[in-house]
Design a protein around this motif. Structure first.
Motif, short mmCIF file in Angstrom:
data_model
loop_
_atom_site.label_atom_id
_atom_site.label_comp_id
_atom_site.label_asym_id
_atom_site.label_seq_id
_atom_site.Cartn_x
_atom_site.Cartn_y
_atom_site.Cartn_z
N ASN A 77 0.85 -1.18 0.00
CA ASN A 77 0.00 0.00 0.00
C ASN A 77 0.89 1.24 0.00
O ASN A 77 2.11 1.14 -0.06
N THR A 78 0.28 2.40 0.07
CA THR A 78 1.04 3.64 0.11
C THR A 78 0.75 4.37 1.41
O THR A 78 -0.40 4.68 1.72
N ASP A 79 1.80 4.64 2.18
CA ASP A 79 1.65 5.37 3.43
C ASP A 79 1.57 6.87 3.20
O ASP A 79 1.06 7.60 4.03
N THR A 80 2.14 7.34 2.11
CA THR A 80 2.20 8.77 1.81
C THR A 80 1.87 9.00 0.35
O THR A 80 2.38 8.29 -0.52
N LEU A 81 0.99 9.96 0.06
CA LEU A 81 0.71 10.37 -1.31
C LEU A 81 0.67 11.89 -1.36
O LEU A 81 -0.07 12.52 -0.59
N MET A 82 1.45 12.46 -2.25
CA MET A 82 1.45 13.91 -2.42
C MET A 82 1.54 14.26 -3.89
O MET A 82 2.32 13.65 -4.63
N ILE A 83 0.76 15.23 -4.30
CA ILE A 83 0.91 15.83 -5.62
C ILE A 83 1.76 17.08 -5.46
O ILE A 83 1.54 17.89 -4.55
N VAL A 84 2.75 17.22 -6.31
CA VAL A 84 3.60 18.42 -6.31
C VAL A 84 3.42 19.11 -7.65
O VAL A 84 3.72 18.52 -8.70
N HIS A 85 2.92 20.33 -7.61
CA HIS A 85 2.70 21.11 -8.83
C HIS A 85 3.76 22.20 -8.93
O HIS A 85 3.98 22.96 -7.99
N GLN A 86 4.41 22.28 -10.10
CA GLN A 86 5.39 23.32 -10.38
C GLN A 86 4.89 24.17 -11.54
O GLN A 86 4.54 23.65 -12.59
N GLY A 87 4.85 25.48 -11.30
CA GLY A 87 4.36 26.37 -12.34
C GLY A 87 4.84 27.79 -12.15
O GLY A 87 5.79 28.06 -11.41
N ASP A 88 4.16 28.71 -12.82
CA ASP A 88 4.56 30.12 -12.78
C ASP A 88 4.42 30.74 -11.40
O ASP A 88 5.03 31.78 -11.12
N HIS A 89 3.61 30.13 -10.52
CA HIS A 89 3.40 30.68 -9.18
C HIS A 89 4.20 29.90 -8.13
O HIS A 89 3.88 29.94 -6.94
N GLY A 90 5.23 29.19 -8.57
CA GLY A 90 6.06 28.45 -7.63
C GLY A 90 5.62 27.01 -7.52
O GLY A 90 4.96 26.45 -8.40
N THR A 91 5.96 26.40 -6.41
CA THR A 91 5.68 24.98 -6.17
C THR A 91 4.63 24.84 -5.08
O THR A 91 4.71 25.50 -4.04
N THR A 92 3.65 23.98 -5.32
CA THR A 92 2.58 23.69 -4.36
C THR A 92 2.54 22.20 -4.10
O THR A 92 2.61 21.40 -5.04
N THR A 93 2.46 21.80 -2.83
CA THR A 93 2.30 20.39 -2.49
C THR A 93 0.90 20.17 -1.94
O THR A 93 0.42 20.95 -1.12
#
Length: 314
Positions: A77-93
């Protein structure tokens, strides 16, 4: 746990010389993480990663399983799941609670972490794409033992444990309040604990983000990054711990790290998907149901590379 492992790996590689960079790129392990399917979301603006920490016990000896308090369950299974978005406004997790109750293609509805057990990275990435409407560009995974080795290669990390910190016999967690120096085994116990946490899965998500900051800070410190006797063993442990999709390379990880170091301690850019309720579902147990409206607004902002609506994320 994969997030801070990737941060730490990329921080060192980003400052490395050409020879070390090429060596690291050649050692980076890859996995088949994506597949085409009818109705797959179109590419949005920016770059989206799915970072996961798996609870695979396949490579652990009986002694290691006892030390890490992970039992003998062979299901992945997965203990941790995160989406990381990189774009013009920086990085968002964006943290996705492992108990998120979503549609799993071909398997009905279930907890999002079970998609990995049912179909590996390909089914997990498809499940996340269809639940969020985002087309993922990259994937990275690390397992239990890899996480422990990376933290130990850093010489441990310093973590501030809040009052009433987690105590969980299943994970081995039992920490007094205040600043604690944690080795890999202790850090794993701290981040996995949830059964004694009144917030359950959501409390664990907060501790994951806390360790992101701690590991990113330690990896970027001169005592590690500028000392080859510490940086090289740490880099080697990190390369052994991480597997990425076939299109990703060390250059991509280095670019990811630059944004993650900034986002790790910024609550405006490190968020959890909005939760609507936490009911008990027959056959699934306690689950996390996303707030459809607010989650939709969040993922639409990421897809269009707009600033996320943080005022609506609690």
């Amino acid at each position: 746990m994969v997030l801070w492992t990737v941060v730490a790996l990329a921080v060192v590689v980003a400052g490395a010389g050409t020879a070390l960079y090429l060596w690291a790129d050649g050692r980076l392990r890859s996995t088949e993480a994506f597949g085409e399917y009818p109705g797959r979301p179109k590419a949005g603006r920016g770059t989206d990663w799915l970072l996961i920490g798996s609870d695979s016990r396949a490579t652990l000896t009986p002694e290691q399983r006892r030390e890490l308090h992970v039992g003998s369950n062979e299901v992945r299974n997965t203990d941790t799941l995160m989406i990381v978005h990189q774009g013009d406004h920086g990085t968002t997790t964006v943290s996705l609670p492992r108990d998120s109750y979503v549609a799993i293609p071909g398997h009905g509805r279930g907890k999002i972490n079970s998609a990995f057990a049912l179909g590996g990275p390909k089914l997990l990435t498809r499940t996340v794409e269809q639940a969020t409407g985002l087309r993922l560009d990259h994937f990275a995974e690390v397992d239990f033992l890899g996480f422990v080795d990376v933290v130990d290669a850093l010489g441990g990390v310093r973590v501030r444990v809040p009052a009433g910190g987690p105590r969980d016999e299943r994970s081995g967690a039992g920490f007094a309040a205040g600043c604690q120096e944690m080795d890999g085994v202790q850090a794993l116990a701290y981040v996995r604990a949830r059964y004694s946490d009144p917030e359950g899965d959501l409390g664990r998500v907060r501790r994951q983000r806390q360790l992101v900051s701690a590991v990113a800070e330690k990896a970027a410190s001169p005592s590690v990054a500028l000392d080859p006797w510490r940086a090289l063993p740490f880099l080697s442990a990190s390369l052994d711990a991480v597997a990425v999709d076939r299109r990703a390379g060390v250059r991509d990880l280095a670019r990811l790290a630059r944004g993650l170091r900034d986002a790790a301690g910024d609550e405006r850019r490190a968020v959890t998907v909005p939760v609507g309720s936490e009911p008990r579902v027959p056959g699934a147990g306690d689950v996390v149901v996303w707030d459809r409206r607010r989650a939709g607004e969040l993922f639409a902002a990421l897809r269009e590379d707009r600033p996320i609506p943080t005022s609506d994320l609690k």
